[in-house]
Design an enzyme around this catalytic site. Structure first.
Site, PDB file in Angstrom:
ATOM      1  N   CYS A 115       0.807  -1.234   0.000  1.00 17.90           N
ATOM      2  CA  CYS A 115       0.000   0.000   0.000  1.00 17.90           C
ATOM      3  C   CYS A 115       0.836   1.278   0.000  1.00 17.90           C
ATOM      4  CB  CYS A 115      -0.972  -0.012   1.171  1.00 17.90           C
ATOM      5  SG  CYS A 115      -2.089  -1.414   1.083  1.00 17.90           S
ATOM      6  N   HIS A 257      -3.484   6.204   4.662  1.00 16.72           N
ATOM      7  CA  HIS A 257      -3.901   5.079   3.819  1.00 16.72           C
ATOM      8  C   HIS A 257      -5.321   4.671   4.231  1.00 16.72           C
ATOM      9  CE1 HIS A 257      -4.074   1.432   1.662  1.00 16.72           C
ATOM     10  NE2 HIS A 257      -3.828   0.628   2.675  1.00 16.72           N
ATOM     11  N   ASN A 287     -10.332  -0.193   0.154  1.00 17.34           N
ATOM     12  CA  ASN A 287      -8.872  -0.144   0.169  1.00 17.34           C
ATOM     13  C   ASN A 287      -8.351  -0.409  -1.245  1.00 17.34           C
ATOM     14  OD1 ASN A 287      -6.144  -0.587   0.453  1.00 17.34           O
ATOM     15  ND2 ASN A 287      -6.311  -2.051   2.136  1.00 17.34           N
TER      16      ASN A 287
HETATM   17  N1  ACO Z   1     -18.882 -10.105   7.724  1.00 21.22           N
HETATM   18  C1  ACO Z   1     -19.306 -10.586   8.901  1.00 21.22           C
HETATM   19  N2  ACO Z   1     -18.486 -11.104   9.818  1.00 21.22           N
HETATM   20  C2  ACO Z   1     -17.169 -11.129   9.532  1.00 21.22           C
HETATM   21  C3  ACO Z   1     -16.662 -10.642   8.320  1.00 21.22           C
HETATM   22  C4  ACO Z   1     -17.568 -10.128   7.384  1.00 21.22           C
HETATM   23  N3  ACO Z   1     -17.187  -9.648   6.198  1.00 21.22           N
HETATM   24  N4  ACO Z   1     -15.333 -10.788   8.323  1.00 21.22           N
HETATM   25  C5  ACO Z   1     -14.991 -11.340   9.477  1.00 21.22           C
HETATM   26  N5  ACO Z   1     -16.102 -11.554  10.219  1.00 21.22           N
HETATM   27  C6  ACO Z   1     -16.209 -12.146  11.545  1.00 21.22           C
HETATM   28  C7  ACO Z   1     -15.056 -13.067  11.841  1.00 21.22           C
HETATM   29  O1  ACO Z   1     -15.263 -14.349  11.322  1.00 21.22           O
HETATM   30  C8  ACO Z   1     -15.069 -13.053  13.365  1.00 21.22           C
HETATM   31  O2  ACO Z   1     -16.073 -13.930  13.818  1.00 21.22           O
HETATM   32  P1  ACO Z   1     -15.816 -14.906  15.071  1.00 21.22           P
HETATM   33  O3  ACO Z   1     -15.568 -13.986  16.215  1.00 21.22           O
HETATM   34  O4  ACO Z   1     -17.072 -15.700  15.145  1.00 21.22           O
HETATM   35  O5  ACO Z   1     -14.604 -15.698  14.683  1.00 21.22           O
HETATM   36  C9  ACO Z   1     -15.504 -11.648  13.699  1.00 21.22           C
HETATM   37  O6  ACO Z   1     -16.137 -11.121  12.514  1.00 21.22           O
HETATM   38  C10 ACO Z   1     -14.367 -10.726  14.091  1.00 21.22           C
HETATM   39  O7  ACO Z   1     -13.296 -10.921  13.183  1.00 21.22           O
HETATM   40  P2  ACO Z   1     -11.986 -10.083  13.262  1.00 21.22           P
HETATM   41  O8  ACO Z   1     -11.016 -10.547  12.205  1.00 21.22           O
HETATM   42  O9  ACO Z   1     -11.496 -10.020  14.670  1.00 21.22           O
HETATM   43  O10 ACO Z   1     -12.560  -8.654  12.844  1.00 21.22           O
HETATM   44  P3  ACO Z   1     -11.829  -7.290  12.879  1.00 21.22           P
HETATM   45  O11 ACO Z   1     -12.545  -6.389  13.754  1.00 21.22           O
HETATM   46  O12 ACO Z   1     -10.343  -7.433  13.080  1.00 21.22           O
HETATM   47  O13 ACO Z   1     -12.037  -6.780  11.389  1.00 21.22           O
HETATM   48  C11 ACO Z   1     -10.767  -6.531   9.338  1.00 21.22           C
HETATM   49  C12 ACO Z   1     -11.486  -7.498  10.300  1.00 21.22           C
HETATM   50  C13 ACO Z   1     -11.804  -5.588   8.808  1.00 21.22           C
HETATM   51  C14 ACO Z   1     -10.153  -7.341   8.228  1.00 21.22           C
HETATM   52  C15 ACO Z   1      -9.690  -5.768  10.139  1.00 21.22           C
HETATM   53  O14 ACO Z   1      -8.891  -6.669  10.865  1.00 21.22           O
HETATM   54  C16 ACO Z   1      -8.783  -4.934   9.243  1.00 21.22           C
HETATM   55  O15 ACO Z   1      -9.193  -3.976   8.651  1.00 21.22           O
HETATM   56  N6  ACO Z   1      -7.484  -5.262   9.246  1.00 21.22           N
HETATM   57  C17 ACO Z   1      -6.467  -4.456   8.576  1.00 21.22           C
HETATM   58  C18 ACO Z   1      -6.513  -4.542   7.116  1.00 21.22           C
HETATM   59  C19 ACO Z   1      -5.358  -3.734   6.580  1.00 21.22           C
HETATM   60  O16 ACO Z   1      -4.994  -2.708   7.098  1.00 21.22           O
HETATM   61  N7  ACO Z   1      -4.696  -4.200   5.564  1.00 21.22           N
HETATM   62  C20 ACO Z   1      -3.457  -3.538   5.210  1.00 21.22           C
HETATM   63  C21 ACO Z   1      -3.306  -3.131   3.941  1.00 21.22           C
HETATM   64  S1  ACO Z   1      -3.930  -4.194   2.720  1.00 21.22           S
HETATM   65  C22 ACO Z   1      -2.655  -4.343   1.573  1.00 21.22           C
HETATM   66  O17 ACO Z   1      -1.546  -3.994   1.793  1.00 21.22           O
HETATM   67  C23 ACO Z   1      -2.992  -5.069   0.286  1.00 21.22           C
END
Ligand code: ACO
Length: 330
Positions: A115, A257, A287
């Site tokens: 990114c 970002h 993103n």
């Molecule tokens: N819809 C519904 N529920 C979901 C979804 C979805 N789309 N995705 C995950 N969940 C569920 C999970 O299964 C989990 O359920 P469980 O507790 O029963 O296991 C629950 O939601 C919580 O999951 P987490 O992974 O803890 O959710 P989190 O709050 O961390 O959000 C996310 C996930 C949005 C992916 C977040 O972690 C994030 O944004 N991470 C950073 C992403 C990023 O910055 N990427 C960097 C750059 S990308 C690049 O370089 C290409």
């Protein structure tokens, strides 16, 4: 030794027309508009056409940027594209953009820095301008993440969109107040495996098995990446601000970002930033990797939100794990 200052002289963007909204995603995986909005801040994202690739949108962005700078493609001394979704493993997307723009005999290459690809490429361009070698460099951040997204994985498929943002970095004149004040780039390779496209490289060449197992799509440990993103962007911003004896009160705008609204809010809080100074367009595009910052910059400059003389701090984090910041007076 800085012989000349570098400045941003033009910006542009290339945005696909097709929209994928949260309700479309509800039909593809077990998720909801409500979950996506509250957990990420995203409502919709753009998807590249099936017959289009990174260079197509990068070229549109580049032409748009040339127009805004009042330059012709023949004025360019170099083309650099920050991308992790190049048209091909080789040649570089920058060489394809070069042919599309109709220019020859200048360096053109890609930089794979996740990114922060546009922050990395801007920093490279800054060096070539400051040491007097070049006058105008086309710097593009472009990614087509939907082409490598697993639409069966609800953890990742809701996050990504496609876009290209272009910036021209030029030599500033003696009377210019516009300049790139400082830049910081860094990486922490110890965590590279938190965010990776496993298949298609020399580690795992394409095979029936790799395709069947969807190894050519994004694998991410979102939660760990989330924490590192906040920490790394904060420390990069702090480093740049300290080095220039500035604090966030002296900054007019921050463009972070656009990976997750909660990451943006956590960063704002750590930097003690007034939320009204943070530029956000994540609800429209999701993103878009290396494109998030140059697209937001272009939109904000064209709408008149960011004005000549404003001080803008841009910061990013991504696959590598890379990070970086750019401090600019527009
Ligand atoms: N819809 C519904 N529920 C979901 C979804 C979805 N789309 N995705 C995950 N969940 C569920 C999970 O299964 C989990 O359920 P469980 O507790 O029963 O296991 C629950 O939601 C919580 O999951 P987490 O992974 O803890 O959710 P989190 O709050 O961390 O959000 C996310 C996930 C949005 C992916 C977040 O972690 C994030 O944004 N991470 C950073 C992403 C990023 O910055 N990427 C960097 C750059 S990308 C690049 O370089 C290409």
């Amino acid at each position: 030794m800085v012989r000349y200052y570098a400045k941003i002289s033009g910006t542009g963007r290339g945005i696909p027309e097709k929209i994928l909204n949260n309700f479309d995603l509800e039909k593809m995986v077990e998720t909801s508009d409500e979950w996506i909005k509250t957990r990420t801040g995203m409502s919709e994202r753009r998807v590249a056409a099936d017959d289009k690739a990174c260079s197509d949108y990068a070229t549109i962005a580049a032409e748009h940027a040339l127009q805004s700078a009042g330059l012709a493609a023949r004025d360019l001394d170099m083309i650099i594209v920050g991308t992790v979704t190049a048209d091909y493993a080789f040649p570089s997307t920058a060489c394809i953009v070069q042919r599309n723009l109709g220019v020859k005999n200048i360096p053109a290459f890609d930089v794979s820095a996740g990114c922060p690809g546009w922050i990395y490429t801007s920093n490279i361009a800054k060096q070539y301008i400051e040491n007097g070698i070049n006058r105008h460099i086309m710097v593009i951040g472009a990614d087509m993440l939907t082409k490598i997204t697993n639409y069966k994985d609800r953890n990742t498929c809701i996050l990504f969109g496609d876009a290209a943002g272009a910036t021209i970095i030029s030599r500033a004149s003696d009377i210019d107040i516009s300049r790139i004040i400082d830049a910081d780039i860094s990486a922490d390779g110890s965590n590279w495996d938190l965010l990776v496209q496993p298949g298609g490289g020399s580690r795992m060449p394409a095979s029936y098995k790799s395709v069947r197992e969807r190894q050519h799509t994004v694998y991410m440990e979102g939660n760990k990446v989330f924490k590192l993103a906040v920490k790394s962007m904060f420390s990069s911003c702090e480093k740049v601000l300290k080095r220039n004896n500035l604090d966030t009160n002296s900054i007019d705008w921050v463009i972070p970002h656009q990976a997750n609204m909660r990451i943006i809010e956590a960063l704002g809080k750590k930097l003690k930033l007034d939320i009204s100074k943070i530029i956000v367009n994540i609800e429209k595009y999701g993103n878009t990797s290396a494109a998030t910052i140059p697209v937001a910059l272009d939109e904000s400059m064209r709408s008149g939100k960011i004005r000549h003389g404003d001080i803008v701090l841009m910061t990013s984090f991504g696959a590598g794990m890379t990070s970086g910041s750019l401090l600019v007076r527009i």
